[in-house]
Design an enzyme around this catalytic site. Structure first.
Site, PDB file in Angstrom:
ATOM      1  N   LYS A 284      -6.955  14.319 -28.360  1.00 58.01           N
ATOM      2  CA  LYS A 284      -8.084  14.180 -29.297  1.00 58.01           C
ATOM      3  C   LYS A 284      -9.240  13.077 -28.447  1.00 58.01           C
ATOM      4  CE  LYS A 284      -9.356  12.923 -34.063  1.00 58.01           C
ATOM      5  NZ  LYS A 284     -10.537  12.210 -33.944  1.00 58.01           N
ATOM      6  N   ARG A 289     -18.785  15.881 -30.678  1.00 56.26           N
ATOM      7  CA  ARG A 289     -18.323  17.236 -31.114  1.00 56.26           C
ATOM      8  C   ARG A 289     -19.251  18.333 -31.107  1.00 56.26           C
ATOM      9  NH1 ARG A 289     -14.249  18.680 -36.394  1.00 56.26           N
ATOM     10  NH2 ARG A 289     -14.440  20.938 -36.119  1.00 56.26           N
TER      11      ARG A 289
END
Length: 445
Positions: A284, A289
């Site tokens: 992660k 993003r």
């Protein structure tokens, strides 16, 4: 369609305090609007000139707006500024001024919705030498022909302060009201299933709850298409033209962002394996993003909030052009700064420095980014949304060629909690945030 009709609806919406009542008024407004103009009504009701991801709001300055009001009404700038200080809202100022305006024009006529939208579009796009005068003329032209309510909302849209409180959920709720009968006609089996579950209830209550559930499933259907193409103007137009059948035309396509999903957070590796069994576990990454759209030689990049941030990431644009083989693709990943010497990932506090409007090229050289892809939603004309994660991951590998900018996220496949823990520790040591799984959207760390 006359803009006065829409302005009157906006006035009604502004005066109600209940969201339920607001939704009913929006529903009536959309029902009355012709198909060719319904997209414009949806956008204007939210103070926009297009879907929010296009960023087409006008947002002109107060001084220019006051100048255009003065030009259209004969009131002095000084009088308008005084009223603005008293009211704090130029929309209310123009509304009151139009009631008593000092000059009228021989050429004023009832405003068409199309005319209002076209002028506002020109105001938002006019640039360069003489642009101030052009924008001033376009706005004054609208105010010259405005009723008090029309003037108020033209002013507010121009300033980017509509204040009606009509969000996307309200528009979808209103559309669900308008097309729930269509849902019953097109889905008789589903309607009978819902009706059969309510047969024990009294007739009046049964009918009320049936209507409510039909609206809910209609709303869910509309939202599913909104999630892959968040343009409610386009969706409203498709519905107006063909009813719920029109939603079949709302498809995933390059340059139109897909709404992101949120992760479910789990507390331990044992909980992950218990819930999923054997699964792919991903690193992660703590960066930006990004949803990246490639359409032949064009690349567009959207943030988690569907904001167009293409201009911020020139090296990622080049990386996608060179490394993604598909002619058309929508991929998703995390972009972050990497220490080229140690191969460690910089913390987000460093990566965030790349979020800027100016000096982008200089900062890109100082702090270059890599993007780590974890999902693919479209390859050429094939939607991947309904495919299992393993298939999507394989397709992502197939379309990606080696390079320095674009990489796949690091993963392991396991059903062993100990291996999950070891992978988690390895990710944290490298400066990553933890671990995740794209297929079920869990996060750990």
């Amino acid at each position: 369609m006359l803009f006065r009709v829409i302005a009157d609806y906006f006035d009604q919406i502004e005066k109600v305090g209940s969201r339920i009542e607001m939704t009913k008024i929006v529903s009536k407004m959309l029902e009355e609007t012709p198909a060719k103009e319904i997209d414009k009504v949806v956008y204007l009701s939210q103070g926009l000139l297009g879907p929010s991801y296009e960023g087409k709001d006008i947002g002109i300055g107060e001084k220019l707006l006051m100048e255009s009001i003065s030009k259209a009404t004969g009131y002095s700038r000084k009088d308008i500024e005084k009223k603005f200080k008293e009211k704090g809202d130029l929309g209310i100022v123009i509304e009151e001024i139009i009631l008593t305006k000092k000059q009228t024009s021989l050429f004023s006529s009832a405003l068409e919705l199309e005319k209002v939208f076209l002028n506002l579009e020109k105001v938002s796009t006019t640039q360069g030498k003489g642009s101030q005068e052009v924008r001033l003329r376009l706005l004054a032209e609208l105010f010259n022909s405005s009723s008090p309510a029309e003037g108020k909302f033209i002013a507010r849209v121009s300033l980017g302060s509509m204040r009606l409180g009509i969000g996307d959920p309200t528009i979808m709720d209103a559309l669900a009201i308008n097309y729930s009968k269509d849902f019953v006609q097109k889905n008789k089996k589903k309607a009978k299933e819902i009706e059969s579950k309510l047969k024990e209830k009294k007739e009046e209550k049964r009918k009320k709850e049936f209507d409510l559930r039909i609206k809910q499933v209609t709303r869910e259907l509309i939202e599913r298409h909104y999630n892959i193409n968040p343009d409610l103007g386009k969706i409203a137009q498709a519905l107006k033209q063909k009813g719920l059948e029109g939603l079949k035309e709302i498809k995933i396509s390059p340059n139109t962002p897909i709404r992101p999903t949120l992760a479910e957070r789990l507390n331990s590796s044992a909980e992950i394996i218990e819930k999923l069994g054997k699964c792919i576990v991903e690193a992660k990454y703590d960066g930006f993003r990004l949803q990246i759209h490639k359409n032949l030689d064009t690349v567009k990049i959207f943030s988690r909030q569907n904001e167009n941030v293409t201009h911020m990431f020139p090296e990622i644009i080049e990386g996608i052009k060179k490394q993604v083989k598909a002619k058309k693709a929508i991929v998703e990943g995390e972009a972050l700064a990497v220490n080229e010497i140690t191969q460690e990932y910089f913390p987000f506090q460093i990566t965030i420095q790349r979020k800027r409007k100016y000096d982008i090229s200089e900062k890109a050289k100082e702090l270059p980014l890599k993007v780590f892809l974890f999902d693919v939603m479209l390859v050429d004309n094939e939607s991947m949304l309904e495919k299992p994660f393993l298939e999507r991951r394989d397709k992502l590998k197939q379309i990606l060629t080696p390079g320095n900018i674009v990489e796949l996220t690091e993963t392991i496949t396991t059903d062993n909690p100990k291996e999950v823990d070891e992978f988690f520790e390895k990710c944290v040591e490298k400066g990553l945030e933890g671990i995740t799984n794209c297929d079920t959207s869990f996060a750990f760390g």
